[in-house]
Enzyme design. Structure first.
Site, PDB file in Angstrom:
ATOM      1  N   GLU A 283      78.004   3.585 -72.021  1.00 31.75           N
ATOM      2  CA  GLU A 283      77.720   3.258 -70.620  1.00 31.75           C
ATOM      3  C   GLU A 283      77.341   4.496 -69.822  1.00 31.75           C
ATOM      4  OE1 GLU A 283      80.847   2.067 -71.848  1.00 31.75           O
ATOM      5  OE2 GLU A 283      80.060   0.071 -72.325  1.00 31.75           O
ATOM      6  N   PRO A 361      72.582   3.217 -44.687  1.00 30.82           N
ATOM      7  CA  PRO A 361      72.408   3.577 -43.268  1.00 30.82           C
ATOM      8  C   PRO A 361      73.676   3.414 -42.433  1.00 30.82           C
ATOM      9  CG  PRO A 361      71.289   1.504 -43.770  1.00 30.82           C
ATOM     10  CD  PRO A 361      71.704   2.087 -45.087  1.00 30.82           C
ATOM     11  N   ASP A 437      66.853  14.390 -52.305  1.00 33.29           N
ATOM     12  CA  ASP A 437      66.766  13.160 -51.522  1.00 33.29           C
ATOM     13  C   ASP A 437      67.995  13.124 -50.624  1.00 33.29           C
ATOM     14  OD1 ASP A 437      66.745  10.613 -50.484  1.00 33.29           O
ATOM     15  OD2 ASP A 437      66.676   9.573 -52.414  1.00 33.29           O
ATOM     16  N   ASN A 439      68.249  11.105 -47.869  1.00 37.14           N
ATOM     17  CA  ASN A 439      68.388   9.801 -47.231  1.00 37.14           C
ATOM     18  C   ASN A 439      68.689   9.934 -45.739  1.00 37.14           C
ATOM     19  OD1 ASN A 439      67.966   7.597 -49.159  1.00 37.14           O
ATOM     20  ND2 ASN A 439      69.636   8.567 -50.308  1.00 37.14           N
ATOM     21  N   ASN A 495      59.376   8.294 -48.825  1.00 35.29           N
ATOM     22  CA  ASN A 495      59.828   7.047 -49.434  1.00 35.29           C
ATOM     23  C   ASN A 495      58.992   5.921 -48.833  1.00 35.29           C
ATOM     24  OD1 ASN A 495      62.408   4.714 -48.995  1.00 35.29           O
ATOM     25  ND2 ASN A 495      61.751   5.364 -51.019  1.00 35.29           N
TER      26      ASN A 495
END
Length: 573
Positions: A283, A361, A437, A439, A495
């Protein structure tokens, strides 16, 4: 989450279409399908326009440019023979009725209306539908009866229904003409003794590239077998000295990138998100993380470190007892990979940080805490590395312990007379790159902290949350950081999806030690007029790559900057 309407229209009703107060809702709460908002929500008192039964033969393009907020448009029972391609700008439309006209075709730009749930084209003269209708992954009703459609389309509808036709059209979409190459913007051509280049790219992890998440993309295009070679080709074409990739899982790192990039003189450092430690190997190999590659003939890897945000937070004496630390920060297992290099030829040193910050967000506080921890740890590492001993035998590092994570079979072109290792009085003098990144957009706490060097503990992104000294005293760092793109207009986006388009990826650099020479520009905006979102045939991720080139300032230049501008000001690029 609610997105802003794009225009504040006047109160009106047209042909009995009821006026009503509402917010236009866009998107949902999934990453990659975040609602488009800059934090401001405007009220729009009507969102439906009814122009049916007016005998119209044409529609003014201004209808599509002036009423971007429209959610429903009724243009049925007229004499229209065509729909203007600018119809594609009505990205908020959920219902379009163009029935009972004289339409002979549908423009390809219809595919831009990805929020459509109902598209009614009854009783026209349409013989074929464009494949771009396949982008309309939210479509629930497609009305095409009463049109002389070709037999294949009719058969598909009769046997499987209109939903199956939409899927068929999407899967049949051809690649189309590629976009023009992205421009390279030259910002500085001053002669310099040392240049370095860096590429940062969120490549979209394979396990996230699903049809449920990217319903507008053909399934073949989403497959790793299709995307991997485009990604690899981009990395090779840019040929940067340093490559920072995000959303790379362990299996792809070990079995694909590490092997393939080794033939281009790259060696790598990789760490998955921390959940991998709790999983069995079968996994854990699918857990994504950050991979940093470097040109081994140019750089020596002196040291490396992984910043575990959650573990750092819960072990801070001032934070480990806070409710928000355990319930908001600790469950997010994001990491940053920090690498410390020396240039074989010049002896200059370089710190590179590769990071992926949490996306949601509603967790701006978590993003800010993660970045504050990152900067705090970089400060400690840089001060320690400023005391790192000189590299006296650079040839020994060709296949040293830290450099063995590669099967590179080429030749390490170590210079005949490499310069001695440079010395740095403190950590802030070592050239620093922070890529990834984040965000986070301009105006957020993350952006403010990085660019301004400090945010207060009562910043709006932290409201009603408690994180020990961070919320009591504020957050700060000693570096003079700027975005590589601050010398130009920032990119239009990094993005790009139907419901969210923004700049959230960055290459930050220490302005006292590095000077920007050039950056990779925007994606061809004309190309985007028929592309509702990435990934697609030409762009293998929902993010685009960032590339920047820097000159390394000499020690004399760094001292001059400090003397002239003072410790609180930045030199303009």
């Amino acid at each position: 989450m609610f997105g802003q309407t794009h225009q504040q229209g006047q109160h009106m009703m047209m042909n009995g279409a009821p006026g009503h107060q509402r917010y236009v809702q866009l998107g949902n709460d999934e990453e990659g399908n975040r609602a488009t908002t800059n934090g401001e929500i405007r009220r729009q008192d009507w969102d439906a326009m009814d122009l049916s039964g007016q005998g119209l033969r044409a529609l003014s393009p201004s209808l599509f440019s002036d009423y971007l907020f429209l959610g429903k448009l009724f243009i049925d029972n007229n004499r229209l023979t065509r729909l203007d391609p600018s119809l594609g700008s009505l990205r908020s439309l959920t219902h379009l009725d163009a029935s009972n006209n004289q339409l002979v075709d549908v423009p390809e730009e219809i595919g831009m209306l990805v929020n459509l749930k109902s598209l009614l084209l009854f009783d026209n003269n349409i013989r074929s539908l464009p494949n771009e209708i396949g982008y309309l992954y939210k479509l629930e009703m497609l009305g095409v009866e009463g049109n002389p459609l070709d037999e294949d389309m009719k058969d598909e509808i009769i046997r499987k229904g209109s939903r199956a036709l939409v899927t068929h059209l999407r899967e049949s979409t051809a690649a189309g003409p590629p976009p023009n190459e992205r421009d390279w913007h030259i910002l500085d051509e001053t002669p310099t003794s040392e240049i370095l280049s860096v590429l940062s790219y969120n490549i979209l992890c394979d396990k996230y590239a699903t049809s449920s998440q990217y319903g507008y993309t053909p399934s073949e295009v989403l497959s790793w077998n299709y995307r991997k070679n485009i990604i690899l080709g981009e990395v090779k074409d840019h040929d940067a000295d340093i490559v920072c990739l995000q959303e790379v899982d362990q299996e792809r790192y070990n079995e694909f990138f590490r092997r393939e990039l080794s033939y281009q003189d790259y060696r790598g450092v990789f760490s998955p998100k921390t959940r991998a430690k709790t999983m069995a190997d079968k996994e854990a190999k699918f857990v994504d993380g950050c991979a940093t590659f470097f040109k081994s003939s140019k750089y020596i890897l002196l040291d490396k470190h992984v910043i575990d945000f959650a573990n750092t937070a819960i072990n801070r004496p001032d934070m480990k007892g806070e409710h928000d630390t355990f319930n908001r920060v600790m469950p997010r297992d994001h990491i940053a990979v920090v690498t410390f290099f020396e240039n074989r030829a010049t002896g200059s040193r370089l710190i590179v940080v590769n990071v992926h910050i949490y996306w949601h967000p509603a967790f701006k506080d978590v993003k800010l805490v993660q970045v504050a921890i990152m900067l705090e740890q970089i400060t400690r590492l840089s001060d320690r590395w400023a005391k790192h001993p000189a590299c006296t035998d650079k040839a020994a590092f060709q296949h040293g312990e830290l450099d063995t994570e590669s099967n590179f079979t080429g030749t390490d072109a170590t210079p005949d007379e490499p310069a001695p290792s440079q010395e740095y009085p403190n950590g802030t003098q070592i050239p620093l790159l922070i890529c990834g990144d984040f965000n986070s957009t301009i105006g957020t706490g993350v952006y403010d902290l990085i660019t301004q060097g400090r945010v207060s503990g009562d910043h709006s992104d932290l409201v009603n949350h408690s994180y020990g000294n961070f919320t009591r005293d504020g957050m700060a760092h000693p570096f003079k950081l700027k975005s590589a793109y601050s010398g130009t207009d920032e990119l239009s986006f990094t993005n790009y999806t139907p419901a969210y388009s923004a700049v959230i990826d960055y290459i930050w650099y220490s302005a006292n030690a590095l000077q920007v020479r050039g950056v990779l520009g925007d994606v061809d905006l004309d190309y985007l007029s028929k592309v509702p979102g990435f990934p697609n045939h030409h762009f293998p991720s929902d993010h685009v790559a960032l590339r920047a080139e820097f000159s390394v300032k000499s020690r004399k230049e760094i001292k001059a900057v400090e003397a002239k501008f003072g410790p609180q000001k930045e030199r303009r690029s």
